[in-house]
Design a protein around this motif. Structure first.
Motif, PDB file in Angstrom:
ATOM      1  N   GLY A 111       0.816  -1.217   0.000  1.00  0.00           N
ATOM      2  CA  GLY A 111       0.000   0.000   0.000  1.00  0.00           C
ATOM      3  C   GLY A 111       0.846   1.262   0.000  1.00  0.00           C
ATOM      4  O   GLY A 111       0.542   2.229  -0.710  1.00  0.00           O
ATOM      5  N   LEU A 112       1.925   1.254   0.778  1.00  0.00           N
ATOM      6  CA  LEU A 112       2.815   2.415   0.786  1.00  0.00           C
ATOM      7  C   LEU A 112       3.504   2.581  -0.567  1.00  0.00           C
ATOM      8  O   LEU A 112       3.644   3.704  -1.061  1.00  0.00           O
ATOM      9  CB  LEU A 112       3.856   2.277   1.896  1.00  0.00           C
ATOM     10  CG  LEU A 112       3.334   2.466   3.322  1.00  0.00           C
ATOM     11  CD1 LEU A 112       4.433   2.137   4.328  1.00  0.00           C
ATOM     12  CD2 LEU A 112       2.831   3.868   3.519  1.00  0.00           C
ATOM     13  N   ALA A 113       3.945   1.479  -1.171  1.00  0.00           N
ATOM     14  CA  ALA A 113       4.589   1.559  -2.480  1.00  0.00           C
ATOM     15  C   ALA A 113       3.615   2.076  -3.535  1.00  0.00           C
ATOM     16  O   ALA A 113       3.977   2.914  -4.378  1.00  0.00           O
ATOM     17  CB  ALA A 113       5.131   0.188  -2.876  1.00  0.00           C
ATOM     18  N   LEU A 114       2.384   1.610  -3.494  1.00  0.00           N
ATOM     19  CA  LEU A 114       1.378   2.092  -4.432  1.00  0.00           C
ATOM     20  C   LEU A 114       1.076   3.570  -4.205  1.00  0.00           C
ATOM     21  O   LEU A 114       0.928   4.341  -5.156  1.00  0.00           O
ATOM     22  CB  LEU A 114       0.099   1.261  -4.306  1.00  0.00           C
ATOM     23  CG  LEU A 114      -1.026   1.606  -5.268  1.00  0.00           C
ATOM     24  CD1 LEU A 114      -0.597   1.338  -6.706  1.00  0.00           C
ATOM     25  CD2 LEU A 114      -2.261   0.810  -4.930  1.00  0.00           C
ATOM     26  N   GLY A 115       1.008   3.983  -2.961  1.00  0.00           N
ATOM     27  CA  GLY A 115       0.769   5.392  -2.645  1.00  0.00           C
ATOM     28  C   GLY A 115       1.894   6.286  -3.128  1.00  0.00           C
ATOM     29  O   GLY A 115       1.649   7.365  -3.692  1.00  0.00           O
ATOM     30  N   VAL A 116       3.141   5.861  -2.922  1.00  0.00           N
ATOM     31  CA  VAL A 116       4.284   6.645  -3.400  1.00  0.00           C
ATOM     32  C   VAL A 116       4.273   6.728  -4.923  1.00  0.00           C
ATOM     33  O   VAL A 116       4.532   7.789  -5.505  1.00  0.00           O
ATOM     34  CB  VAL A 116       5.613   6.032  -2.874  1.00  0.00           C
ATOM     35  CG1 VAL A 116       6.813   6.605  -3.608  1.00  0.00           C
ATOM     36  CG2 VAL A 116       5.738   6.258  -1.384  1.00  0.00           C
ATOM     37  N   MET A 118       1.656   6.584  -6.875  1.00  0.00           N
ATOM     38  CA  MET A 118       0.563   7.465  -7.301  1.00  0.00           C
ATOM     39  C   MET A 118       0.910   8.933  -7.070  1.00  0.00           C
ATOM     40  O   MET A 118       0.619   9.787  -7.911  1.00  0.00           O
ATOM     41  CB  MET A 118      -0.725   7.092  -6.569  1.00  0.00           C
ATOM     42  CG  MET A 118      -1.309   5.783  -7.037  1.00  0.00           C
ATOM     43  SD  MET A 118      -2.740   5.265  -6.095  1.00  0.00           S
ATOM     44  CE  MET A 118      -3.899   6.538  -6.487  1.00  0.00           C
ATOM     45  N   VAL A 119       1.531   9.244  -5.936  1.00  0.00           N
ATOM     46  CA  VAL A 119       1.913  10.628  -5.649  1.00  0.00           C
ATOM     47  C   VAL A 119       2.992  11.085  -6.632  1.00  0.00           C
ATOM     48  O   VAL A 119       2.965  12.218  -7.114  1.00  0.00           O
ATOM     49  CB  VAL A 119       2.384  10.769  -4.184  1.00  0.00           C
ATOM     50  CG1 VAL A 119       3.101  12.078  -3.948  1.00  0.00           C
ATOM     51  CG2 VAL A 119       1.205  10.631  -3.241  1.00  0.00           C
ATOM     52  N   GLY A 124       4.314  14.330 -11.275  1.00  0.00           N
ATOM     53  CA  GLY A 124       4.823  14.478 -12.638  1.00  0.00           C
ATOM     54  C   GLY A 124       3.799  15.107 -13.563  1.00  0.00           C
ATOM     55  O   GLY A 124       4.128  15.942 -14.402  1.00  0.00           O
ATOM     56  N   ILE A 125       2.551  14.701 -13.413  1.00  0.00           N
ATOM     57  CA  ILE A 125       1.485  15.283 -14.231  1.00  0.00           C
ATOM     58  C   ILE A 125       1.315  16.774 -13.912  1.00  0.00           C
ATOM     59  O   ILE A 125       1.193  17.609 -14.801  1.00  0.00           O
ATOM     60  CB  ILE A 125       0.159  14.514 -14.039  1.00  0.00           C
ATOM     61  CG1 ILE A 125       0.265  13.112 -14.632  1.00  0.00           C
ATOM     62  CG2 ILE A 125      -1.009  15.264 -14.640  1.00  0.00           C
ATOM     63  CD1 ILE A 125      -0.902  12.205 -14.294  1.00  0.00           C
ATOM     64  N   THR A 126       1.324  17.089 -12.621  1.00  0.00           N
ATOM     65  CA  THR A 126       1.173  18.474 -12.197  1.00  0.00           C
ATOM     66  C   THR A 126       2.326  19.316 -12.698  1.00  0.00           C
ATOM     67  O   THR A 126       2.146  20.452 -13.164  1.00  0.00           O
ATOM     68  CB  THR A 126       1.058  18.566 -10.666  1.00  0.00           C
ATOM     69  OG1 THR A 126      -0.024  17.741 -10.236  1.00  0.00           O
ATOM     70  CG2 THR A 126       0.845  19.994 -10.208  1.00  0.00           C
ATOM     71  N   ALA A 127       3.542  18.808 -12.631  1.00  0.00           N
ATOM     72  CA  ALA A 127       4.712  19.546 -13.082  1.00  0.00           C
ATOM     73  C   ALA A 127       4.683  19.771 -14.586  1.00  0.00           C
ATOM     74  O   ALA A 127       5.090  20.826 -15.083  1.00  0.00           O
ATOM     75  CB  ALA A 127       5.992  18.823 -12.676  1.00  0.00           C
TER      76      ALA A 127
END
Length: 131
Positions: A111-116, A118-119, A124-127
């Protein structure tokens, strides 16, 4: 999101959970059960946990730790009932609890790996949009 996409995501999540269950069983017991048996154990654990947690919250009120404890205990019981040892006998609640503890740790790490991931993807999309 369409209903089909939601069902696909739930199905993939259950398959990943079944694989993590089988992997944790292998680490503790030394061999891997079939993925179908692990899938059944995960599915029954989710269903039974939802029912028991709903009853417990109706009686005792809302509690975040209560959900984790209920999930752990029911998961260990389902592992003990549905995933037999090499000899075909039950492995016992102590070993099933150890399997469930390893499984819970693997799920937290996944779950932590998936969260990282996704963030990172969202960053990257935001940038790229605002850059």
């Amino acid at each position: 999101m369409s209903l089909l996409a939601v069902l696909v995501v739930i199905g993939l999540g259950l398959l990943i959970a079944a694989f993590l269950q089988a992997l944790s069983f292998r680490w503790v017991m030394g061999y891997m059960p079939s993925l179908l048996r692990s899938f059944g154990a995960v599915l029954l654990t989710a269903g039974a946990s939802a029912v028991v947690l709903g009853l417990a919250r109706a009686i005792a009120g809302d509690g975040r730790l209560l959900g984790l404890v209920v999930q752990f205990l029911i998961g260990a019981a389902m592992v003990n009932l549905l995933l037999p040892g090499r000899e075909g006998l039950r492995i016992g609640f102590a070993r099933a609890s150890l399997v469930q503890l390893v499984y819970t740790g693997l799920c937290i790490v996944a779950g932590l790996a998936l969260g990282v991931a996704m963030v990172t993807m969202l960053g990257g999309i935001t940038a790229s949009v605002h850059g």
